[in-house]
Design a protein around this motif. Structure first.
Motif, mmCIF file in Angstrom:
data_model
loop_
_atom_site.group_PDB
_atom_site.id
_atom_site.type_symbol
_atom_site.label_atom_id
_atom_site.label_comp_id
_atom_site.label_asym_id
_atom_site.label_seq_id
_atom_site.Cartn_x
_atom_site.Cartn_y
_atom_site.Cartn_z
ATOM 1 N N GLN A 86 0.856 -1.083 -0.018
ATOM 2 C CA GLN A 86 0.029 0.066 -0.071
ATOM 3 C C GLN A 86 0.961 1.306 -0.080
ATOM 4 O O GLN A 86 1.747 1.435 0.728
ATOM 5 N N PRO A 87 0.622 2.098 -0.889
ATOM 6 C CA PRO A 87 1.533 3.296 -1.062
ATOM 7 C C PRO A 87 1.329 4.139 0.376
ATOM 8 O O PRO A 87 0.111 4.237 0.913
ATOM 9 N N ALA A 88 2.413 4.812 0.552
ATOM 10 C CA ALA A 88 2.528 5.720 1.879
ATOM 11 C C ALA A 88 1.375 6.754 1.567
ATOM 12 O O ALA A 88 1.159 7.366 0.473
ATOM 13 N N TRP A 89 0.674 7.044 2.741
ATOM 14 C CA TRP A 89 -0.246 8.181 2.425
ATOM 15 C C TRP A 89 0.296 9.563 2.392
ATOM 16 O O TRP A 89 -0.459 10.633 1.838
ATOM 17 N N ALA A 90 1.512 9.549 2.812
ATOM 18 C CA ALA A 90 2.020 11.146 2.745
ATOM 19 C C ALA A 90 2.423 11.513 1.318
ATOM 20 O O ALA A 90 2.969 11.060 0.920
ATOM 21 N N ARG A 91 1.976 12.887 0.948
ATOM 22 C CA ARG A 91 2.192 13.339 -0.365
ATOM 23 C C ARG A 91 3.810 13.537 -0.436
ATOM 24 O O ARG A 91 3.966 13.344 -1.755
ATOM 25 N N ASN A 92 4.400 13.664 0.469
ATOM 26 C CA ASN A 92 5.817 14.023 0.167
ATOM 27 C C ASN A 92 6.663 12.659 0.037
ATOM 28 O O ASN A 92 7.929 12.570 0.232
ATOM 29 N N GLN A 93 5.957 11.524 -0.012
ATOM 30 C CA GLN A 93 6.646 10.325 0.028
ATOM 31 C C GLN A 93 6.070 9.243 -0.937
ATOM 32 O O GLN A 93 5.782 8.175 -0.660
ATOM 33 N N PRO A 94 6.075 9.964 -2.077
ATOM 34 C CA PRO A 94 5.526 9.017 -3.230
ATOM 35 C C PRO A 94 6.309 7.828 -3.786
ATOM 36 O O PRO A 94 5.832 6.835 -4.401
ATOM 37 N N HIS A 95 7.543 7.738 -3.131
ATOM 38 C CA HIS A 95 8.485 6.678 -3.508
ATOM 39 C C HIS A 95 8.426 5.431 -2.553
ATOM 40 O O HIS A 95 9.055 4.361 -2.578
ATOM 41 N N ARG A 96 7.619 5.673 -1.399
ATOM 42 C CA ARG A 96 7.485 4.595 -0.363
ATOM 43 C C ARG A 96 6.235 3.659 -0.154
ATOM 44 O O ARG A 96 5.003 4.471 -0.362
ATOM 45 N N ALA A 97 6.108 2.593 -0.176
ATOM 46 C CA ALA A 97 4.948 1.890 0.197
ATOM 47 C C ALA A 97 5.266 0.885 1.395
ATOM 48 O O ALA A 97 6.483 0.554 1.572
ATOM 49 N N GLU A 98 4.098 0.321 1.831
ATOM 50 C CA GLU A 98 4.373 -0.631 3.165
ATOM 51 C C GLU A 98 3.977 -1.998 2.275
ATOM 52 O O GLU A 98 2.721 -2.116 1.915
ATOM 53 N N VAL A 99 4.476 -3.009 2.813
ATOM 54 C CA VAL A 99 4.227 -4.343 2.530
ATOM 55 C C VAL A 99 3.421 -4.709 3.603
ATOM 56 O O VAL A 99 3.647 -5.072 4.871
ATOM 57 N N VAL A 100 2.270 -5.393 3.511
ATOM 58 C CA VAL A 100 1.416 -5.611 4.551
ATOM 59 C C VAL A 100 0.739 -6.996 4.064
ATOM 60 O O VAL A 100 0.671 -7.656 2.814
ATOM 61 N N LYS A 101 0.418 -7.816 5.378
ATOM 62 C CA LYS A 101 -0.559 -8.797 5.333
ATOM 63 C C LYS A 101 0.281 -10.018 4.532
ATOM 64 O O LYS A 101 -0.509 -10.679 3.583
ATOM 65 N N LEU A 102 1.171 -10.509 4.581
ATOM 66 C CA LEU A 102 1.900 -11.742 4.075
ATOM 67 C C LEU A 102 1.148 -12.857 4.826
ATOM 68 O O LEU A 102 1.428 -12.878 6.028
ATOM 69 N N LEU A 103 0.347 -13.462 4.271
ATOM 70 C CA LEU A 103 -0.546 -14.808 4.751
ATOM 71 C C LEU A 103 -0.484 -15.891 3.930
ATOM 72 O O LEU A 103 -0.577 -15.718 2.838
#
Length: 159
Positions: A86-103
């Motif tokens: 999921q992309p970072a919510w902050a507008r100054n971080q368009p280069h960052r995303a979070e990996v979540v819910k590896l199940l």
């Protein structure tokens, strides 16, 4: 010397179609319930009712950012694993995303599926233009070693 044992088949990994079908929602809910029952640190405590898991997936999928990606792995019985970024919510971080819910469902573990999903989600993130990925995991959990083996670097711990 040769081995006559067949190599384990990694289920097919592909992006989840959106909107998700009712069958996919049921499979994802069953996967989440299985993970919670197995003690995974995935934001829920047991017991997790299937209806609550379906509702969580419906809300999560409906609220995904356009650049978010959800990957699933399927076997003959349906979805057995998933991961997303999921992309970072902050507008100054368009280069960052979070990996979540590896199940990974307990019936599909120890076959390299978690590793395959992580490699696939990292590739999808690079293709989408994300240069920095973050994630969190429970200390001492088998996933922690998987992430280290894949080159992830611990940035801190929360007691």
């Amino acid at each position: 010397m040769t081995s006559h044992r067949p190599l384990p088949q990694i289920p097919l990994i592909s992006p989840l179609s959106r909107p998700a079908s009712d069958d996919d929602l049921r499979d994802l809910a069953a996967l989440l319930v299985d993970a919670v029952e197995a003690g995974a640190a995935v934001s829920f405590l047991p017991p997790l009712a299937p209806a609550d898991a379906i509702a969580w997936w419906q809300e999560t999928l409906a609220g995904l950012a356009p650049r978010a990606v959800v990957l699933v792995a399927r076997d003959a019985e349906g979805i057995v694993a998933t991961v997303q970024f999921q992309p970072a919510w902050a507008r100054n971080q368009p280069h960052r995303a979070e990996v979540v819910k590896l199940l990974v469902h307990r019936r599909a573990r120890r076959q390299g599926l978690g590793r395959a999903l992580m490699v696939a989600i990292e590739a999808a993130a690079r293709t989408a233009g994300f240069g920095l990925l973050t994630l969190d995991t429970k200390g001492g959990d088998p996933a922690e070693q998987l992430y280290r083996d894949l080159g992830w670097i611990a940035a801190g711990t929360i007691p």
